[in-house]
Design a protein around this motif. Structure first.
Motif, PDB file in Angstrom:
ATOM      1  N   GLN A   1      46.829  43.121  35.816  1.00 26.08           N
ATOM      2  CA  GLN A   1      46.041  43.008  34.576  1.00 26.08           C
ATOM      3  C   GLN A   1      45.411  41.604  34.529  1.00 26.08           C
ATOM      4  O   GLN A   1      45.900  40.721  33.818  1.00 26.08           O
ATOM      5  CB  GLN A   1      46.940  43.227  33.365  1.00 26.08           C
ATOM      6  N   PRO A   2      44.348  41.394  35.273  1.00 24.47           N
ATOM      7  CA  PRO A   2      43.771  40.039  35.355  1.00 24.47           C
ATOM      8  C   PRO A   2      43.329  39.488  34.015  1.00 24.47           C
ATOM      9  O   PRO A   2      43.441  38.276  33.778  1.00 24.47           O
ATOM     10  CB  PRO A   2      42.597  40.206  36.323  1.00 24.47           C
TER      11      PRO A   2
ATOM     12  N   GLU B   1      41.159  47.113  42.351  1.00 20.93           N
ATOM     13  CA  GLU B   1      39.708  47.058  42.469  1.00 20.93           C
ATOM     14  C   GLU B   1      39.066  47.307  41.115  1.00 20.93           C
ATOM     15  O   GLU B   1      39.446  48.211  40.374  1.00 20.93           O
ATOM     16  CB  GLU B   1      39.219  48.088  43.483  1.00 20.93           C
ATOM     17  N   GLY B   2      38.101  46.471  40.784  1.00 20.45           N
ATOM     18  CA  GLY B   2      37.438  46.569  39.494  1.00 20.45           C
ATOM     19  C   GLY B   2      36.463  45.424  39.339  1.00 20.45           C
ATOM     20  O   GLY B   2      36.119  44.734  40.305  1.00 20.45           O
ATOM     21  N   ARG B   3      36.013  45.201  38.109  1.00 19.05           N
ATOM     22  CA  ARG B   3      35.009  44.166  37.878  1.00 19.05           C
ATOM     23  C   ARG B   3      35.522  42.779  38.256  1.00 19.05           C
ATOM     24  O   ARG B   3      34.784  41.955  38.809  1.00 19.05           O
ATOM     25  CB  ARG B   3      34.566  44.187  36.414  1.00 19.05           C
ATOM     26  N   PHE B   4      36.784  42.512  37.953  1.00 19.65           N
ATOM     27  CA  PHE B   4      37.333  41.194  38.273  1.00 19.65           C
ATOM     28  C   PHE B   4      37.317  40.948  39.775  1.00 19.65           C
ATOM     29  O   PHE B   4      36.817  39.917  40.236  1.00 19.65           O
ATOM     30  CB  PHE B   4      38.757  41.083  37.730  1.00 19.65           C
ATOM     31  N   THR B   5      37.858  41.864  40.550  1.00 15.34           N
ATOM     32  CA  THR B   5      37.927  41.650  41.997  1.00 15.34           C
ATOM     33  C   THR B   5      36.544  41.683  42.630  1.00 15.34           C
ATOM     34  O   THR B   5      36.288  40.947  43.587  1.00 15.34           O
ATOM     35  CB  THR B   5      38.822  42.710  42.657  1.00 15.34           C
TER      36      THR B   5
ATOM     37  N   THR C   1      46.903  37.362  40.005  1.00 14.57           N
ATOM     38  CA  THR C   1      45.716  38.217  39.916  1.00 14.57           C
ATOM     39  C   THR C   1      44.986  38.274  41.252  1.00 14.57           C
ATOM     40  O   THR C   1      44.393  39.293  41.596  1.00 14.57           O
ATOM     41  CB  THR C   1      44.746  37.709  38.835  1.00 14.57           C
ATOM     42  N   GLY C   2      45.021  37.190  42.007  1.00 19.12           N
ATOM     43  CA  GLY C   2      44.352  37.182  43.302  1.00 19.12           C
ATOM     44  C   GLY C   2      45.029  38.061  44.326  1.00 19.12           C
ATOM     45  O   GLY C   2      44.402  38.463  45.316  1.00 19.12           O
ATOM     46  N   VAL C   3      46.308  38.363  44.117  1.00 17.29           N
ATOM     47  CA  VAL C   3      47.062  39.160  45.075  1.00 17.29           C
ATOM     48  C   VAL C   3      47.178  40.619  44.638  1.00 17.29           C
ATOM     49  O   VAL C   3      47.042  41.532  45.458  1.00 17.29           O
ATOM     50  CB  VAL C   3      48.462  38.549  45.274  1.00 17.29           C
ATOM     51  N   PHE C   4      47.422  40.862  43.353  1.00 19.45           N
ATOM     52  CA  PHE C   4      47.779  42.209  42.910  1.00 19.45           C
ATOM     53  C   PHE C   4      46.723  42.910  42.066  1.00 19.45           C
ATOM     54  O   PHE C   4      46.880  44.099  41.754  1.00 19.45           O
ATOM     55  CB  PHE C   4      49.083  42.159  42.102  1.00 19.45           C
ATOM     56  N   ALA C   5      45.643  42.225  41.666  1.00 21.15           N
ATOM     57  CA  ALA C   5      44.646  42.885  40.818  1.00 21.15           C
ATOM     58  C   ALA C   5      44.032  44.077  41.546  1.00 21.15           C
ATOM     59  O   ALA C   5      43.675  43.974  42.723  1.00 21.15           O
ATOM     60  CB  ALA C   5      43.550  41.900  40.406  1.00 21.15           C
TER      61      ALA C   5
END
Length: 420
Positions: free
Chosen positions: A272-273, A328-332, A322-326
């Motif tokens: 949940q970034p 796929e979505g807008r953040f990544t 967040t860099g490891v577990f986020a």
């Protein structure tokens, strides 16, 4: 500060189809890479640049809470240290869990030296040669700076190199990491006793304890009694590196389906970034209160420094999760954009060179220290630092990293086995 130049940086995806994203259960493949981490390096470097330009403009005390928040953007260093802990410890943990030989310490240290020393040496030469405040520096001062020893022998770092205390901490961590991993994984005894995650956790708890004791007991006892700046030595920051090693441990445990009940909460948080970044922002806001000490040059108490240290550790941990577990979505997609990742590639040179550039900006404009002009100082420093960083990346970092393939003695090469 550990993004590599050349073929591929550590933590970078090899192809767009291998983004290194965790699956729906938060599991990460053995060969996963993490493109978001490249962009987080850029976030850390720009945060440090911003806090330095704000200091020079006198914004810390001239803009109320906003000024104090600007002073707390030195949290970018915590992001660097957590990233380093994750990226550098993960190969050791993966090797131990798979019962493979540990990475060769000599080759690891050779790569680390190539990664940081060439651009650092260029920065030292520029700062000591061209900045007027350094004109009285002698041969021994040059040697101390080139060997990253300033924080151990001087109370003040040379002009244009005051950010390098953190690089000295990084270098010290590079040196002790193989021994830490030997202690955490059991080393050669893995053949007798399987790798135990609990042993790794015990070492991490020990690292945090050392940091807290260093802040609360050792630093007050040592300051003024020993040379250098003991508050800026590695023991004070071991807990930030421990946060990164913890994330690496999470990845290896999830990859093998172990301790799922205990790892699931942190993995769900990392997925949940938006929540993580909001929590990181809240920690930064709290650190802008008197709980974390003054924003200018007045020394913080041991308790204030410890509170700030723990808040920064939380910020670094949340962002790296967040860099490891986020998923796929807008953040990544945003943080995996080629432009953002390229900023991450040049972020180490940006970190090294931005203070000499800041001196240049002040000299060219004639602006005085603490006399305002925040926007102008910031814009000019960002633009010129990015140009300098791009040149250093192409002319210094990439050529140096080509030397990574220089043959070093290893057990495999001595027995005629290929190490490729």
């Amino acid at each position: 500060m550990s993004a590599t130049a050349g073929p591929r940086p550590p933590g970078a995806a090899e192809t767009p189809s291998d983004p290194g994203l965790a699956d729906l259960d938060g599991r990460v493949s053995a060969g996963a890479h993490f493109p978001v981490l490249d962009s987080l390096r850029a976030v850390g470097a720009l945060a440090v640049l911003t806090t330095h330009t704000a200091f020079w403009a006198g914004a810390y005390t001239g803009h109320g809470v906003w000024g104090t928040l600007l002073s707390r953007l030195d949290v970018g260093v915590a992001v660097f240290f957590v990233l380093s802990g994750f990226l550098l410890a993960r190969p050791w943990l993966a090797s131990a869990a798979d019962e493979r030989p540990a990475p060769a310490a000599g080759r690891y240290l050779w790569k680390r030296a190539l990664r940081i020393l060439p651009v650092y040496a260029v920065t030292v030469v520029l700062a000591l040669s061209l900045i007027a405040d350094n004109r009285d520096r002698g041969v021994l001062d040059w040697i101390a700076s080139l060997l990253l020893l300033d924080t151990y022998v001087h109370d003040l770092l040379p002009a244009g190199l005051t950010q390098m205390w953190s690089l000295a901490v990084e270098a010290a961590f590079y040196l002790v990491l193989p021994a830490l991993m030997l202690l955490a994984t059991g080393g050669r005894r893995r053949r007798v006793r399987p790798w135990a995650p609990g042993r790794v956790l015990a070492v991490l708890v020990g690292l945090v304890a050392v940091s807290l004791l260093w802040h609360l007991v050792a630093t007050p006892a040592l300051e003024g009694r020993v040379a250098g700046q003991p508050g800026q030595w590695l023991p004070a920051y071991l807990s930030w590196f421990a946060c990164g090693i913890l994330v690496a441990l999470l990845v290896e445990l999830r990859r093998r389906g172990r301790w799922d009940r205990w790892t699931a909460p942190l993995v769900r948080l990392g997925r949940q970034p938006g929540v993580c970044w909001a929590m990181a922002g809240a920690l930064l806001l709290v650190s802008a209160t008197p709980l974390a000490g003054p924003s200018m040059l007045a020394p913080a108490t041991a308790a204030e420094g410890t509170f700030k240290h723990l808040a920064y550790a939380g910020v670094g941990l949340l962002l790296v999760l967040t860099g490891v577990f986020a998923p796929e979505g807008r953040f990544t997609r945003a943080f995996s954009h080629p432009a953002a990742r390229h900023l991450g590639l040049v972020s180490y040179s940006l970190f090294c060179l931005h203070l000499p550039v800041l001196h240049l900006v002040m000299w060219l404009t004639g602006w005085e220290l603490f006399d305002g002009h925040l926007l102008g100082i910031f814009v000019l420093t960002v633009v010129l630092s990015l140009v300098a960083a791009e040149l250093a990346y192409r002319l210094v970092e990439r050529p140096a990293m080509r030397l990574r393939s220089v043959a070093l003695p290893t057990r495999a090469s001595r027995t005629g086995t290929s190490t490729r």
